[in-house]
Design a protein around this motif. Structure first.
Motif, short mmCIF file in Angstrom:
data_model
loop_
_atom_site.label_atom_id
_atom_site.label_comp_id
_atom_site.label_asym_id
_atom_site.label_seq_id
_atom_site.Cartn_x
_atom_site.Cartn_y
_atom_site.Cartn_z
N ALA A 107 -35.60 -32.49 -85.45
CA ALA A 107 -34.75 -33.44 -86.17
C ALA A 107 -33.72 -34.15 -85.30
O ALA A 107 -32.63 -34.48 -85.75
CB ALA A 107 -34.06 -32.74 -87.35
N LYS A 114 -36.19 -38.27 -82.90
CA LYS A 114 -37.32 -38.75 -82.11
C LYS A 114 -38.21 -39.70 -82.90
O LYS A 114 -38.67 -40.70 -82.38
CB LYS A 114 -38.22 -37.58 -81.66
CG LYS A 114 -37.56 -36.55 -80.80
CD LYS A 114 -38.56 -35.46 -80.42
CE LYS A 114 -39.20 -34.78 -81.60
NZ LYS A 114 -38.35 -33.87 -82.37
N THR A 120 -46.67 -36.41 -82.58
CA THR A 120 -47.53 -35.25 -82.29
C THR A 120 -47.15 -34.02 -83.11
O THR A 120 -47.94 -33.10 -83.28
CB THR A 120 -47.55 -34.89 -80.79
OG1 THR A 120 -46.25 -34.42 -80.41
CG2 THR A 120 -47.95 -36.08 -79.94
N ARG A 155 -48.09 -29.67 -87.53
CA ARG A 155 -47.83 -29.49 -88.97
C ARG A 155 -49.14 -29.41 -89.75
O ARG A 155 -49.27 -28.60 -90.68
CB ARG A 155 -46.96 -30.63 -89.49
CG ARG A 155 -45.50 -30.51 -89.07
CD ARG A 155 -44.69 -31.73 -89.49
NE ARG A 155 -43.30 -31.64 -89.06
CZ ARG A 155 -42.28 -31.31 -89.86
NH1 ARG A 155 -42.48 -31.07 -91.13
NH2 ARG A 155 -41.06 -31.24 -89.37
N ARG A 162 -52.77 -25.19 -78.82
CA ARG A 162 -52.24 -26.31 -78.03
C ARG A 162 -53.37 -26.97 -77.24
O ARG A 162 -53.49 -28.19 -77.19
CB ARG A 162 -51.12 -25.86 -77.09
CG ARG A 162 -49.98 -25.12 -77.77
CD ARG A 162 -48.73 -25.10 -76.90
NE ARG A 162 -48.14 -26.42 -76.81
CZ ARG A 162 -47.31 -26.93 -77.70
NH1 ARG A 162 -46.92 -26.23 -78.74
NH2 ARG A 162 -46.84 -28.15 -77.54
N ARG A 207 -42.72 -32.26 -78.11
CA ARG A 207 -41.92 -31.28 -77.37
C ARG A 207 -42.32 -31.22 -75.90
O ARG A 207 -41.49 -30.88 -75.05
CB ARG A 207 -42.11 -29.87 -77.97
CG ARG A 207 -41.75 -29.73 -79.44
CD ARG A 207 -40.26 -29.84 -79.64
NE ARG A 207 -39.85 -29.56 -81.03
CZ ARG A 207 -40.04 -30.36 -82.06
NH1 ARG A 207 -40.64 -31.53 -81.90
NH2 ARG A 207 -39.61 -30.04 -83.27
N ASP A 208 -43.62 -31.51 -75.63
CA ASP A 208 -44.17 -31.30 -74.28
C ASP A 208 -44.88 -32.54 -73.77
O ASP A 208 -45.76 -32.44 -72.93
CB ASP A 208 -45.18 -30.13 -74.33
CG ASP A 208 -46.35 -30.43 -75.28
OD1 ASP A 208 -46.21 -31.32 -76.14
OD2 ASP A 208 -47.41 -29.80 -75.13
N ARG A 216 -31.40 -33.91 -91.24
CA ARG A 216 -32.64 -33.43 -91.87
C ARG A 216 -32.39 -33.07 -93.33
O ARG A 216 -33.22 -33.33 -94.19
CB ARG A 216 -33.20 -32.25 -91.07
CG ARG A 216 -34.51 -31.65 -91.57
CD ARG A 216 -35.64 -32.67 -91.75
NE ARG A 216 -35.94 -33.49 -90.61
CZ ARG A 216 -36.82 -33.20 -89.66
NH1 ARG A 216 -37.49 -32.07 -89.71
NH2 ARG A 216 -37.05 -34.04 -88.67
N ARG A 223 -36.54 -22.73 -85.31
CA ARG A 223 -37.60 -23.46 -84.61
C ARG A 223 -37.19 -23.79 -83.17
O ARG A 223 -37.99 -23.70 -82.25
CB ARG A 223 -37.96 -24.74 -85.37
CG ARG A 223 -38.86 -24.43 -86.55
CD ARG A 223 -39.59 -25.64 -87.02
NE ARG A 223 -38.73 -26.63 -87.64
CZ ARG A 223 -38.79 -27.93 -87.42
NH1 ARG A 223 -39.66 -28.42 -86.55
NH2 ARG A 223 -37.98 -28.76 -88.05
N ASP A 283 -39.43 -22.68 -80.17
CA ASP A 283 -40.02 -23.75 -79.34
C ASP A 283 -39.56 -23.65 -77.88
O ASP A 283 -40.32 -23.96 -76.97
CB ASP A 283 -39.65 -25.14 -79.89
CG ASP A 283 -40.29 -25.42 -81.25
OD1 ASP A 283 -41.16 -24.65 -81.69
OD2 ASP A 283 -39.89 -26.42 -81.88
N ARG A 303 -41.13 -20.12 -76.02
CA ARG A 303 -42.57 -19.80 -75.92
C ARG A 303 -43.05 -19.99 -74.48
O ARG A 303 -42.47 -20.77 -73.71
CB ARG A 303 -43.39 -20.66 -76.90
CG ARG A 303 -43.45 -22.11 -76.53
CD ARG A 303 -44.22 -22.92 -77.56
NE ARG A 303 -44.10 -24.33 -77.24
CZ ARG A 303 -43.92 -25.29 -78.12
NH1 ARG A 303 -43.82 -25.03 -79.41
NH2 ARG A 303 -43.83 -26.54 -77.73
O1 CDP Z 1 -39.74 -33.51 -87.09
P1 CDP Z 1 -39.29 -32.28 -86.37
O2 CDP Z 1 -38.61 -32.59 -85.09
O3 CDP Z 1 -38.51 -31.34 -87.24
O4 CDP Z 1 -40.61 -31.43 -86.04
P2 CDP Z 1 -42.02 -31.94 -85.54
O5 CDP Z 1 -41.85 -32.85 -84.37
O6 CDP Z 1 -42.82 -32.45 -86.69
O7 CDP Z 1 -42.69 -30.58 -84.99
C1 CDP Z 1 -42.95 -29.46 -85.80
C2 CDP Z 1 -43.19 -28.27 -84.90
O8 CDP Z 1 -44.39 -28.52 -84.15
C3 CDP Z 1 -42.13 -28.03 -83.82
O9 CDP Z 1 -41.10 -27.15 -84.25
C4 CDP Z 1 -42.93 -27.44 -82.66
O10 CDP Z 1 -43.04 -26.05 -82.77
C5 CDP Z 1 -44.30 -28.04 -82.83
N1 CDP Z 1 -44.59 -29.10 -81.85
C6 CDP Z 1 -44.98 -28.72 -80.57
O11 CDP Z 1 -45.01 -27.54 -80.25
N2 CDP Z 1 -45.34 -29.66 -79.65
C7 CDP Z 1 -45.31 -30.97 -79.97
N3 CDP Z 1 -45.69 -31.86 -79.04
C8 CDP Z 1 -44.89 -31.37 -81.24
C9 CDP Z 1 -44.52 -30.41 -82.17
#
Ligand code: CDP
Length: 204
Positions: free
Chosen positions: A12, A15, A33, A38, A86, A108-109, A135, A158, A162, A165
């Protein structure tokens, strides 16, 4: 012009909003992504096996509004720890990143693992309290029955999972530009992101 933009950051952080605005500004395609994780999380909540579900994921699975709930967000971060989950999602993301019309991917990555050669990398963050407050408002506006305390706890859980890991943890790429949106308006944050991408385009 073909250019890949990687936008990473914690839960949140803004992005999604920034990515959509950057994509619209430059006419690039956008992939959230988080929706991949999700969608896998939602199918696991319904009884599926995480790796089997990730291998069989269909782009149509990403269109579901039900993916936006806190329960699915938690399930997403739980399946996101699994290396084979992944790995199953890498090709789809890399193909999207290579689109001829330019692409913005947020997650995230992206800058560290999926697109380490992205021409522009941003790491968007904000304090946990700011992120949780935004959020909370978003989920309430959608009519979901949530409390501010539960949303903050979800964000913190989270973030911790995240970041800690082993596979593709949430960390800024060494060459990412950091944007802390805690004290920024959406307009300011988008302007900053657009400037970073424009500089990458100017560098050619
Ligand atoms: O919208 P929000 O930032 O709350 O979450 P999201 O981007 O929809 O991502 C949900 C969950 O997916 C994250 O808490 C990560 O654990 C995972 N995720 C990830 O591991 N790698 C990504 N490239 C995107 C999401």
């Amino acid at each position: 012009m073909r250019l890949t933009v990687a936008i990473d950051g914690p839960a949140a952080a803004g992005k999604g909003t920034i990515s959509k605005a950057v994509a619209a500004h430059f006419g690039f395609a956008h992939l959230d992504t988080g929706l991949l994780y999700r969608a896998v999380g939602a199918k696991v909540l319904a009884g599926g096996d995480p790796v089997a579900v990730a291998n069989a994921l269909d782009p149509a699975d990403l269109e579901d509004e039900a993916l936006r709930t806190p329960a699915v967000a938690q399930a997403a971060s739980e399946v996101a720890v699994i290396a084979d989950v992944r790995a199953a999602l890498v090709d789809f993301q890399r193909k999207f990143a290579a689109r001829a019309d330019g692409a913005v991917l947020d997650g995230r990555d992206i800058g560290t693992v999926i697109c380490p050669d992205a021409a522009a990398k941003l790491f968007v963050t904000a304090s946990a309290e700011c992120r949780a407050a935004r959020r909370y408002k978003e989920l309430r506006d959608k009519g979901l029955d949530v409390t501010p305390e539960a949303v903050l706890a979800d964000v913190r859980t989270r973030d911790a999972r995240d970041s800690s890991r082993e596979t593709a943890p949430l960390i800024p790429a060494a060459d990412a530009v950091l944007i802390d949106t805690s004290d920024m308006t959406i307009t300011q944050a988008v302007a900053r992101a657009v400037a970073v991408v424009q500089a990458a385009l100017d560098r050619g």
